[in-house]
Design a protein around this motif. Sequence first.
Motif, PDB file in Angstrom:
ATOM      1  N   UNK A  29      67.955  49.496  48.453  1.00 19.89           N
ATOM      2  CA  UNK A  29      67.752  49.706  49.895  1.00 19.89           C
ATOM      3  C   UNK A  29      67.958  48.406  50.662  1.00 19.89           C
ATOM      4  N   UNK A  30      67.474  47.290  50.108  1.00 16.31           N
ATOM      5  CA  UNK A  30      67.614  45.993  50.777  1.00 16.31           C
ATOM      6  C   UNK A  30      69.085  45.607  50.900  1.00 16.31           C
ATOM      7  N   UNK A  31      69.867  45.836  49.865  1.00 15.78           N
ATOM      8  CA  UNK A  31      71.296  45.500  49.919  1.00 15.78           C
ATOM      9  C   UNK A  31      72.023  46.371  50.943  1.00 15.78           C
ATOM     10  N   UNK A  32      71.692  47.645  50.973  1.00 11.63           N
ATOM     11  CA  UNK A  32      72.326  48.541  51.949  1.00 11.63           C
ATOM     12  C   UNK A  32      71.951  48.152  53.371  1.00 11.63           C
ATOM     13  N   UNK A  33      70.691  47.807  53.561  1.00 16.70           N
ATOM     14  CA  UNK A  33      70.239  47.382  54.890  1.00 16.70           C
ATOM     15  C   UNK A  33      70.989  46.131  55.332  1.00 16.70           C
ATOM     16  N   UNK A  34      71.121  45.160  54.421  1.00 20.83           N
ATOM     17  CA  UNK A  34      71.803  43.917  54.758  1.00 20.83           C
ATOM     18  C   UNK A  34      73.245  44.179  55.190  1.00 20.83           C
ATOM     19  N   UNK A  35      73.930  45.063  54.479  1.00 19.00           N
ATOM     20  CA  UNK A  35      75.323  45.377  54.851  1.00 19.00           C
ATOM     21  C   UNK A  35      75.388  45.988  56.238  1.00 19.00           C
ATOM     22  N   UNK A  36      74.466  46.866  56.548  1.00 17.71           N
ATOM     23  CA  UNK A  36      74.476  47.504  57.877  1.00 17.71           C
ATOM     24  C   UNK A  36      74.200  46.493  58.984  1.00 17.71           C
ATOM     25  N   UNK A  37      73.256  45.605  58.742  1.00 20.64           N
ATOM     26  CA  UNK A  37      72.911  44.634  59.774  1.00 20.64           C
ATOM     27  C   UNK A  37      74.017  43.599  59.960  1.00 20.64           C
ATOM     28  N   UNK A  38      74.679  43.208  58.875  1.00 17.70           N
ATOM     29  CA  UNK A  38      75.780  42.252  59.002  1.00 17.70           C
ATOM     30  C   UNK A  38      76.948  42.848  59.779  1.00 17.70           C
ATOM     31  N   UNK A  39      77.073  44.171  59.739  1.00 23.37           N
ATOM     32  CA  UNK A  39      78.148  44.843  60.466  1.00 23.37           C
ATOM     33  C   UNK A  39      77.747  45.222  61.895  1.00 23.37           C
ATOM     34  N   UNK A  40      76.508  44.963  62.267  1.00 21.56           N
ATOM     35  CA  UNK A  40      76.016  45.321  63.601  1.00 21.56           C
ATOM     36  C   UNK A  40      76.713  44.445  64.645  1.00 21.56           C
ATOM     37  N   UNK A  41      77.507  45.042  65.532  1.00 23.60           N
ATOM     38  CA  UNK A  41      78.285  44.231  66.486  1.00 23.60           C
ATOM     39  C   UNK A  41      77.438  43.309  67.344  1.00 23.60           C
ATOM     40  N   UNK A  42      76.277  43.770  67.780  1.00 21.95           N
ATOM     41  CA  UNK A  42      75.473  42.978  68.710  1.00 21.95           C
ATOM     42  C   UNK A  42      74.688  41.862  68.032  1.00 21.95           C
ATOM     43  N   UNK A  43      74.775  41.783  66.709  1.00 21.65           N
ATOM     44  CA  UNK A  43      74.133  40.684  65.996  1.00 21.65           C
ATOM     45  C   UNK A  43      75.119  39.586  65.605  1.00 21.65           C
ATOM     46  N   UNK A  44      76.401  39.828  65.818  1.00 24.00           N
ATOM     47  CA  UNK A  44      77.411  38.889  65.322  1.00 24.00           C
ATOM     48  C   UNK A  44      77.373  37.536  66.024  1.00 24.00           C
TER      49      UNK A  44
END
Length: 222
Positions: A29-44
């Motif tokens: 779950x942690x790895x999946x969460x990290x991938x989603x957050x790294x792809x979040x446009x507004x966090x880039x």
Amino acid sequence: MPFDADRRQLRRRLRARRRSLGAQAQRIAARRLARRLLAEPRLRHVRHLALYLPSDGEIDPTPLIALLARRGVRIYLPVLRPLVENRLWFVRLTRRTRLAPNRFGIAEPQTRASAHPARRLPAWALGAVLLPLVGFDARGERLGMGGGFYDRSLGFVRRGVGRRPRLYGLAHALQQVERLPVAPWDVPLDAVVSDAGRVVPSHRMKPETARNDDRNAKRAGG
């Protein structure tokens, strides 16, 4: 059921649900969460980001620390403010940061070092805050632990005036419920991100976007 009792019962149920996950499920779950957050446009383009150290079965955001550091992002951790009830400092995490358990047994930067203003950033100056959730629903409403630490520390967001960080609630997908009772003091989120998807609160979307997101969430199993 009375409002407060309803929320307390939900907290007990959802905390037990997330604690039921084994160590391997938590890591996945942690790895999946990290991938989603790294792809979040507004966090880039965020340069100052606060996250938490997990406890009590919370989904783990710490795999992000090294990944975001490579982007030049400065990471901050919440610290219980001494002498101020239920409020947080946000203290920069570095290789030299020493951690100690707070009164809830959660690791945080040592209070004495955290008291130095140069090691802290006011909440309004952060680019984003990733906060833990006990539960969330399809409208993007959140249920916290009940102490009000984030609600008090980020209460200025409700006023909608001046600078503010983007707020992302993090949770396991199994913490989603059909509908949550909402309190007037709950700080609204920009999104809820889980290991299975992303929910944007309806108050932050245009009607057509909200309908499309709802259909996509149903296809993905909530």
